[in-house]
Write a protein that holds these residues in place. Structure first.
Motif, PDB file in Angstrom:
ATOM      1  N   VAL A 268       1.021  -1.055   0.024  1.00  0.00           N
ATOM      2  CA  VAL A 268       0.121  -0.098  -0.114  1.00  0.00           C
ATOM      3  C   VAL A 268       0.654   1.345   0.015  1.00  0.00           C
ATOM      4  O   VAL A 268       0.095   2.310  -0.698  1.00  0.00           O
ATOM      5  CB  VAL A 268      -1.135  -0.134   1.087  1.00  0.00           C
ATOM      6  N   GLU A 269       2.075   1.620   0.576  1.00  0.00           N
ATOM      7  CA  GLU A 269       3.053   2.238   0.870  1.00  0.00           C
ATOM      8  C   GLU A 269       3.156   2.148  -0.704  1.00  0.00           C
ATOM      9  O   GLU A 269       3.741   3.970  -1.511  1.00  0.00           O
ATOM     10  CB  GLU A 269       3.759   1.911   1.610  1.00  0.00           C
ATOM     11  N   ALA A 270       3.636   1.208  -1.157  1.00  0.00           N
ATOM     12  CA  ALA A 270       4.374   1.528  -2.667  1.00  0.00           C
ATOM     13  C   ALA A 270       3.742   2.197  -3.842  1.00  0.00           C
ATOM     14  O   ALA A 270       3.834   3.386  -4.731  1.00  0.00           O
ATOM     15  CB  ALA A 270       5.050   0.411  -2.585  1.00  0.00           C
ATOM     16  N   ALA A 271       2.158   1.552  -3.804  1.00  0.00           N
ATOM     17  CA  ALA A 271       1.357   1.883  -4.525  1.00  0.00           C
ATOM     18  C   ALA A 271       1.184   3.379  -4.256  1.00  0.00           C
ATOM     19  O   ALA A 271       0.067   4.307  -5.029  1.00  0.00           O
ATOM     20  CB  ALA A 271       0.243   1.223  -4.359  1.00  0.00           C
ATOM     21  N   LYS A 272       1.037   4.261  -3.007  1.00  0.00           N
ATOM     22  CA  LYS A 272       0.646   5.204  -2.353  1.00  0.00           C
ATOM     23  C   LYS A 272      -1.066   5.121  -2.760  1.00  0.00           C
ATOM     24  O   LYS A 272      -1.959   6.613  -2.634  1.00  0.00           O
ATOM     25  CB  LYS A 272       0.792   6.306  -3.141  1.00  0.00           C
ATOM     26  N   SER A 273      -1.357   4.399  -2.082  1.00  0.00           N
ATOM     27  CA  SER A 273      -2.893   4.074  -2.338  1.00  0.00           C
ATOM     28  C   SER A 273      -3.574   2.987  -1.966  1.00  0.00           C
ATOM     29  O   SER A 273      -2.384   1.635  -1.978  1.00  0.00           O
ATOM     30  CB  SER A 273      -3.531   4.380  -3.830  1.00  0.00           C
ATOM     31  N   GLY A 274      -4.733   2.164  -1.197  1.00  0.00           N
ATOM     32  CA  GLY A 274      -5.024   1.098  -1.416  1.00  0.00           C
ATOM     33  C   GLY A 274      -5.508   0.886   0.170  1.00  0.00           C
ATOM     34  O   GLY A 274      -5.599   2.190   1.193  1.00  0.00           O
ATOM     35  N   HIS A 275      -5.781   0.118   0.922  1.00  0.00           N
ATOM     36  CA  HIS A 275      -6.535  -0.567   2.176  1.00  0.00           C
ATOM     37  C   HIS A 275      -5.852  -1.411   2.917  1.00  0.00           C
ATOM     38  O   HIS A 275      -5.978  -2.437   3.574  1.00  0.00           O
ATOM     39  CB  HIS A 275      -7.938  -1.182   1.886  1.00  0.00           C
ATOM     40  N   PRO A 276      -4.369  -0.939   3.585  1.00  0.00           N
ATOM     41  CA  PRO A 276      -3.997  -1.796   4.843  1.00  0.00           C
ATOM     42  C   PRO A 276      -5.062  -2.203   5.800  1.00  0.00           C
ATOM     43  O   PRO A 276      -4.921  -2.911   7.218  1.00  0.00           O
ATOM     44  CB  PRO A 276      -2.786  -0.555   5.423  1.00  0.00           C
ATOM     45  N   GLY A 277      -5.990  -1.467   6.354  1.00  0.00           N
ATOM     46  CA  GLY A 277      -6.753  -1.682   7.849  1.00  0.00           C
ATOM     47  C   GLY A 277      -7.438  -3.365   7.705  1.00  0.00           C
ATOM     48  O   GLY A 277      -7.208  -3.809   9.494  1.00  0.00           O
TER      49      GLY A 277
ATOM     50  N   GLN B 110       4.751  -8.155  -8.856  1.00  0.00           N
ATOM     51  CA  GLN B 110       3.589  -8.234  -9.392  1.00  0.00           C
ATOM     52  C   GLN B 110       3.584  -7.695  -8.381  1.00  0.00           C
ATOM     53  O   GLN B 110       2.366  -6.153  -8.027  1.00  0.00           O
ATOM     54  CB  GLN B 110       3.038  -9.839  -9.271  1.00  0.00           C
ATOM     55  N   LEU B 111       3.860  -7.933  -6.808  1.00  0.00           N
ATOM     56  CA  LEU B 111       3.498  -7.308  -5.393  1.00  0.00           C
ATOM     57  C   LEU B 111       3.745  -5.597  -5.181  1.00  0.00           C
ATOM     58  O   LEU B 111       3.453  -4.736  -4.486  1.00  0.00           O
ATOM     59  CB  LEU B 111       3.500  -7.823  -4.409  1.00  0.00           C
ATOM     60  N   LYS B 112       5.538  -5.646  -5.718  1.00  0.00           N
ATOM     61  CA  LYS B 112       5.477  -4.128  -5.907  1.00  0.00           C
ATOM     62  C   LYS B 112       5.043  -3.025  -6.466  1.00  0.00           C
ATOM     63  O   LYS B 112       5.134  -1.986  -6.685  1.00  0.00           O
ATOM     64  CB  LYS B 112       6.645  -4.437  -6.248  1.00  0.00           C
ATOM     65  N   GLN B 113       4.203  -3.755  -7.785  1.00  0.00           N
ATOM     66  CA  GLN B 113       4.025  -3.144  -8.830  1.00  0.00           C
ATOM     67  C   GLN B 113       1.949  -2.418  -8.504  1.00  0.00           C
ATOM     68  O   GLN B 113       1.795  -2.339  -9.115  1.00  0.00           O
ATOM     69  CB  GLN B 113       3.986  -3.734 -10.117  1.00  0.00           C
ATOM     70  N   PHE B 114       1.389  -3.250  -7.405  1.00  0.00           N
ATOM     71  CA  PHE B 114       0.490  -2.894  -6.687  1.00  0.00           C
ATOM     72  C   PHE B 114      -0.281  -1.752  -7.278  1.00  0.00           C
ATOM     73  O   PHE B 114       0.071  -0.481  -6.784  1.00  0.00           O
ATOM     74  CB  PHE B 114       0.255  -3.068  -5.235  1.00  0.00           C
TER      75      PHE B 114
ATOM     76  N   PRO C 295     -11.129   4.762  12.106  1.00  0.00           N
ATOM     77  CA  PRO C 295     -11.444   4.747   9.796  1.00  0.00           C
ATOM     78  C   PRO C 295     -10.785   4.909   9.142  1.00  0.00           C
ATOM     79  O   PRO C 295     -10.590   4.945   7.981  1.00  0.00           O
ATOM     80  CB  PRO C 295     -12.506   5.790  10.417  1.00  0.00           C
ATOM     81  N   ASP C 296      -9.416   5.715  10.458  1.00  0.00           N
ATOM     82  CA  ASP C 296      -8.117   6.780   9.261  1.00  0.00           C
ATOM     83  C   ASP C 296      -7.441   4.978   8.168  1.00  0.00           C
ATOM     84  O   ASP C 296      -6.670   5.458   7.537  1.00  0.00           O
ATOM     85  CB  ASP C 296      -6.951   6.774   9.504  1.00  0.00           C
ATOM     86  N   MET C 297      -7.718   4.091   9.367  1.00  0.00           N
ATOM     87  CA  MET C 297      -7.055   2.790   9.075  1.00  0.00           C
ATOM     88  C   MET C 297      -7.764   2.565   7.674  1.00  0.00           C
ATOM     89  O   MET C 297      -6.719   1.734   7.418  1.00  0.00           O
ATOM     90  CB  MET C 297      -6.681   1.271   9.900  1.00  0.00           C
ATOM     91  N   HIS C 298      -9.031   2.675   7.993  1.00  0.00           N
ATOM     92  CA  HIS C 298      -9.061   1.849   6.621  1.00  0.00           C
ATOM     93  C   HIS C 298      -8.336   1.844   4.930  1.00  0.00           C
ATOM     94  O   HIS C 298      -8.359   0.901   4.112  1.00  0.00           O
ATOM     95  CB  HIS C 298     -10.861   2.206   6.063  1.00  0.00           C
ATOM     96  N   GLY C 299      -8.889   3.311   4.438  1.00  0.00           N
ATOM     97  CA  GLY C 299      -8.050   3.533   2.824  1.00  0.00           C
ATOM     98  C   GLY C 299      -7.548   4.212   2.877  1.00  0.00           C
ATOM     99  O   GLY C 299      -7.482   4.587   1.144  1.00  0.00           O
ATOM    100  N   SER C 300      -6.268   4.034   3.383  1.00  0.00           N
ATOM    101  CA  SER C 300      -5.166   5.258   2.886  1.00  0.00           C
ATOM    102  C   SER C 300      -3.913   4.024   3.430  1.00  0.00           C
ATOM    103  O   SER C 300      -3.827   3.479   4.867  1.00  0.00           O
ATOM    104  CB  SER C 300      -5.319   6.410   3.511  1.00  0.00           C
ATOM    105  N   PRO C 301      -2.834   4.656   3.446  1.00  0.00           N
ATOM    106  CA  PRO C 301      -1.272   3.932   2.996  1.00  0.00           C
ATOM    107  C   PRO C 301      -1.133   5.009   4.895  1.00  0.00           C
ATOM    108  O   PRO C 301      -1.410   5.462   5.296  1.00  0.00           O
ATOM    109  CB  PRO C 301      -0.733   5.161   2.396  1.00  0.00           C
ATOM    110  N   LEU C 302      -0.358   4.155   5.217  1.00  0.00           N
ATOM    111  CA  LEU C 302      -0.272   4.422   6.569  1.00  0.00           C
ATOM    112  C   LEU C 302       0.862   5.999   6.545  1.00  0.00           C
ATOM    113  O   LEU C 302       0.412   6.289   7.261  1.00  0.00           O
ATOM    114  CB  LEU C 302       1.100   3.047   7.335  1.00  0.00           C
ATOM    115  N   GLY C 303       1.598   5.634   5.660  1.00  0.00           N
ATOM    116  CA  GLY C 303       2.018   6.985   5.812  1.00  0.00           C
ATOM    117  C   GLY C 303       3.434   6.832   6.311  1.00  0.00           C
ATOM    118  O   GLY C 303       3.574   5.603   6.991  1.00  0.00           O
ATOM    119  N   GLY C 304       5.135   7.301   5.680  1.00  0.00           N
ATOM    120  CA  GLY C 304       6.630   6.802   6.225  1.00  0.00           C
ATOM    121  C   GLY C 304       6.222   7.081   7.678  1.00  0.00           C
ATOM    122  O   GLY C 304       7.251   5.943   8.578  1.00  0.00           O
TER     123      GLY C 304
END
Lengths: 653, 653
Positions: A20-29, A88-92, A255-264
């Motif tokens: 998710v971090e690499a994509a800067k997008s996604g759902h880590p929660g 492939q995972l790195k290209q999420f 809810p912040d966890m749901h759909g954004s990268p965690l951030g550095g």
């Protein structure tokens, strides 16, 4: 074991968060929250062979909460599924990576079904579990004996389709369906308490499920729950109390966890908290080694299955159901039927003609599984020889889906991706709307599901505007990779059924009428519907205008053509267009030959939207329908030979 | 009382069966089965004034099992509702009779909502009950204090939308919602045991409802249950055990009763069994007299309400909410906003512009009730000042609908037909599919519900094909009486919101984007979106070609026009088409002026279906989308200024 679990689940968590971090997008929660459950399932229970991810008798795992896709990608990579690699995972979430934002069937081995639109995966899992029971009834537990696991979130459980499928699963006592609920009490808007107060345990029990509640972060509790669940005599819900984003010190449980990268910063904090010092996407060899053993657990099962399969007296039939080409049998059965239809030559509703097709097909296609959303006598979907699938017997060929159009479609998708069976199901065309999200997924997943949609126009008469489709043909034609068939008589119905049932990668809608139609076609040698459209009535003399119609309006067009030729100097060809999509796929030359370089008028008892593509002027209905006997409704909307022919003459004047 | 009940319910039963016989079509099973419940409700409880069927504070009665329409028509006639007469009943299911096959809102006084598509009425009733609580919170129980009764069948309860709305009703503790379940154990396919094993009592309790079980043919038990239900602190289910087709000696209790006339012999047998010797449609004077007194029961309540209303200090505001014209306030607020938007002139996603519109509208339109299907932060549907409606407080203006798109839409329909409030609700455009059956009913019932549908194209990027609408714009444009708006920048968004919120009889879809768009419009004096389409960029010199685009593709078209004018001798006009439907309603002269008599190219990041109406060639997407960052997805589909301009030049070559 606990130490191992800790390391394994941590490696999965970090890998998911890294994607998710690499994509800067996604759902880590969800992945962080459900990593423990997934790790225990994968390491201790799931039956699969990483080297042969399409092994028929593997356990199915459906991530119904598809936004947590990285969890699945992580599991597939870690367990060494053939065809899945770290790159492939790195290209999420990048173009052509296979690791799409939500799991896309066919994009990566091990993705059992496309999920993301909530609730669909659960219903698909119900379909897979039905397929398993049905195939086991046919071929025995020697060849078919697997579990279907499904992971749902609160979103899945709030969607109506979940209730429809939970209810059906309970009714059919699908004891090998095991559903994990990620009970994290968080949705996008905030706490689940903003929008729901449901007692899920009680709800599932009301539908005939067994239930267990566990702490979703305790490995041994998870393990015990799964062991217990495998023995259940009913479908079972394992309610897993979890913390969304487990491990992210500042964001977990929000809810912040749901759909954004965690951030550095939070990623560092996560690594610290979970005591993980490795670089992004780096999995230490010993941990990867352990993950790779997860598949080895099923080695014996796989080898033994192959032996049983290789020596089975049912092997030939099993292969035929799973990969067989039944083209010849289908063509032969339907060709004979078409011949009979021409001999009969009696007025017949196309829904009735469809029943005759099914009577022929049920012999030629033994793995057909039919059904209806409680409109069996109206949809004519059940032939005389078909018996019902019941909780105590899966030998039948027919599912009474109940008044659950949405689940029916989604369950059919699940049956279809399971492989081994060919599902079709019926409802009224108007209620295709209820099933639409799942029809879209049939198309997106390229599953040749057949939708028998009867009562396809104002021709249904008295039931009125709520039941009269107007925009449905257009809205289904607009959908990519769907063939919408609207046959004009018995022979065309058989042609369209043939095209639908031999299709490999495209779902079909059969729009069929309630009212009787005259028999129009006399020739049966060629499947003319395969061209999408063709001249069904040549003009008397050099063509001066063309009428294009579909379904029940083809006979109307024929009558209008007669009137026109008698009352004017026009020579009128009538084109039947049972399938837009197939006609659009023909070359331009054929299209122009069929439509003619003359004024073209279209007739369809439906909205005119989109018909500019083929005709100059359209006789359609751009308002809602009305309740009255069918003939009165047709007359009300000016769809009579006289009105149409007069309008055409006025138009050309 | 029992004697009276017998005669009254018998008169209702026979009248219902007579209607179906006369029409030779219809559904007698439910009316015969539920006549006792309906008679008790009407005679002893329902608060209404037959002379004023639209009295705001009447109890609402929703026949969710709309196929039993004759039950409602019979009740309306027998109780003397103004505007309903015997002739209409005799014309059941005939053209223009008002007594359509299923109850059609607006066709006959006393029809509270259109039902027939199963489950919808229940969700509408939830909306009405929410509206009652919300209006009571605003105006006090002096002015708003009524019950909402709903009658559901097994079909309603199997549909997923029922679960969504039951769950929401329980969560909001809608204590004045009373639901009768016609528990007759029969569906079209046969016994309910073919398709369901659900414990409905347990299911409703799991969602926070109270429940009672009664014999649906015992008048006093029904009466006691309703008395009890009116005191409930939660929504309540009254499970009525009934016999479908009660009284028809040979057919009662069978699926044959559901949807066909009894036929002459069985009608005679019914008359014999129920000891009814009168001719069809003949109601003896004394019985009709008793029926007519049912309305008189509420005379005092009506007069007292009128007095309270007449002397209320809130009368002016109450009127404004119910029938007020807020046009001026809306125009003023949005005009000022548009001026600010031009001054800002900053790139902004139209979903964000929409939030700014709402911030302005929430002041101008005090009876606005917003919401989202759990995508509040993505749909930008909740403004800073809005508070949430909760079970313990209905003073807020925002409903967290949960992940229940279908119920959201159906609940909004219920809120809208209740009158007094203006509902809007949000989800992703792709998930309009989940809500589609109810969007259709907004359109059919002519309710100006506003759907805020964000993430309206591949421009949402990474979430991928399951979330990227392709066919949705076309499929919604195909639906009668829906305005689909797709604004291209902040100013157009405000224009479209204005058109949506002043609409009286047409629902609106606002298709809004996720990604930032440049500010294009500088002029704000005229609402140019009201024309559906207009030239947003004139050509430099005499126009030689036209680009037509919508929403996020308008800025793309502007860039392509620049490229074309710089790289060729073409003079290119760009047309923004925020609303097809409004443009189609303009006169031909205006349409031709806007589109120009030159080659026309369209650009929309969606399927090309239907665009032949306006353009010669379309740049669209006729496959499903793909997961990647938005810019990559646009490039993947060739939707860039360079590719488009080059393709156009090649095309014209």
């Amino acid at each position: 074991m606990t130490l191992d679990h800790q390391k394994l689940s941590t490696s999965l968590r970090i890998l998911c968060a890294d994607m998710v971090e690499a994509a800067k997008s996604g759902h880590p929660g969800l992945p962080l929250g459900m990593a423990d459950v997934a790790t225990v399932l994968w390491m201790r229970h799931l039956k699969f062979n990483p080297a042969d991810p399409v092994w028929c008798d593997r356990d199915r795992f459906v991530l119904s909460a598809g936004h947590g896709s990285v969890l699945l990608y992580g599991l597939l990579y870690l367990s060494g599924v053939s065809g899945v690699n770290l790159e492939q995972l790195k290209q999420f979430r990048q173009l052509h990576s296979g690791t799409a934002g939500h799991p896309e069937y066919g994009e990566l081995p091990g993705i059992e079904t496309t999920t993301g639109p909530l609730g669909q995966g659960l219903a698909n899992a119900v379909g897979m579990a039905i397929a398993e029971r049905k195939l086991a009834a046919q071929f025995g537990s020697d060849l078919v004996d697997h579990y279907t696991y499904c992971l749902v979130g609160d979103g899945c459980l709030m969607e109506g389709v979940s209730q429809e499928s939970i209810s059906l699963a309970g009714h059919l006592r699908l004891s090998k369906l095991i559903c994990f609920w990620d009970n994290n009490s968080i949705t996008i808007d905030g706490s689940t308490s903003l929008s729901t107060s449901e007692n899920q345990i009680q709800r599932f029990q009301a539908s005939g499920w067994n239930t267990i509640e566990i702490d979703g972060h305790e490995a041994d509790a998870i393990d015990r729950a799964i062991i217990h669940a495998k023995q259940s005599d009913r479908p079972i819900l394992i309610a897993c109390k979890t913390i969304i984003g487990f491990g992210a010190p500042n964001k977990q449980g929000t809810p912040d966890m749901h759909g954004s990268p965690l951030g550095g910063d939070e990623m560092s904090a996560l690594r610290d908290r979970l005591q993980w010092s490795h670089a992004p996407f780096e999995i230490p060899f010993d941990i990867l080694q352990q993950w790779r053993l997860s598949g080895a657990r099923s080695n014996d099962a796989y080898v033994e299955w192959q032996q049983r399969y290789g020596s089975s007296s049912l092997k030939h039939e099993f292969d035929r159901w799973h990969t067989g080409d039944m083209h010849t049998e289908i063509q032969s059965a339907l060709h004979q039927l078409r011949t009979e239809m021409v001999q009969d030559s009696k007025p017949e509703a196309t829904r009735k003609s469809s029943e005759r097709c099914l009577t022929a097909l049920v012999e030629a296609v033994p793995n057909l599984v039919g059904g209806s959303a409680d409109l069996t006598p109206s949809n004519n979907t059940r032939t005389k020889t078909m018996s019902a699938i019941r909780s105590d017997s899966f030998e039948g060929q027919y599912i009474h889906y109940g008044i659950r159009e949405h689940a029916m479609a989604a369950v059919m998708n699940g049956i279809s991706v399971h492989t081994g069976l060919r599902p079709y199901g019926g409802t009224f065309l108007c209620f295709s709307d209820y099933a639409r999200p799942s029809i879209r997924l049939s198309a997106l997943m390229q599953q040749p599901v057949v939708y028998v949609m009867t009562h396809d126009s104002i021709g249904l008469g008295e039931d009125g505007p709520t039941h009269q489709p107007i925009e449905h043909l257009a809205s289904l034609r607009a959908m990519p990779n769907v063939n919408v068939f609207r046959p004009c008589d018995a022979v065309e119905t058989a042609e369209c059924w043939e095209l639908a049932i031999v299709s490999q990668t495209t779902p079909s809608i059969l729009a069929l009428c309630r009212q009787n139609l005259p028999s129009l076609r006399r020739d049966v040698r060629v499947n003319r519907s395969a061209y999408g459209a063709y001249v069904i009535r040549p003009s008397k003399g050099d063509r001066t205008l063309t009428l294009v119609a579909t379904g029940s309006e083809v006979s109307l067009a024929m009558q209008a053509a007669e009137v026109l030729e008698q009352s004017s100097s026009h020579a009128v060809a009538v084109v039947s267009m049972p399938c837009w999509e197939l006609f659009a796929a023909q070359d331009l030359e054929y299209q122009e030959e069929v439509l003619g370089d003359v004024p073209r008028f279209g007739i369809e008892a439906a909205c005119s939207f989109g018909w500019e593509r083929w005709v100059d002027h359209m006789f359609g209905i751009d308002t809602f329908g009305t309740s009255a006997p069918a003939a009165d409704v047709y007359a009300h909307f000016g769809l009579t030979p006289t009105v149409i022919s007069e309008s055409i003459l006025a138009f050309l004047d």
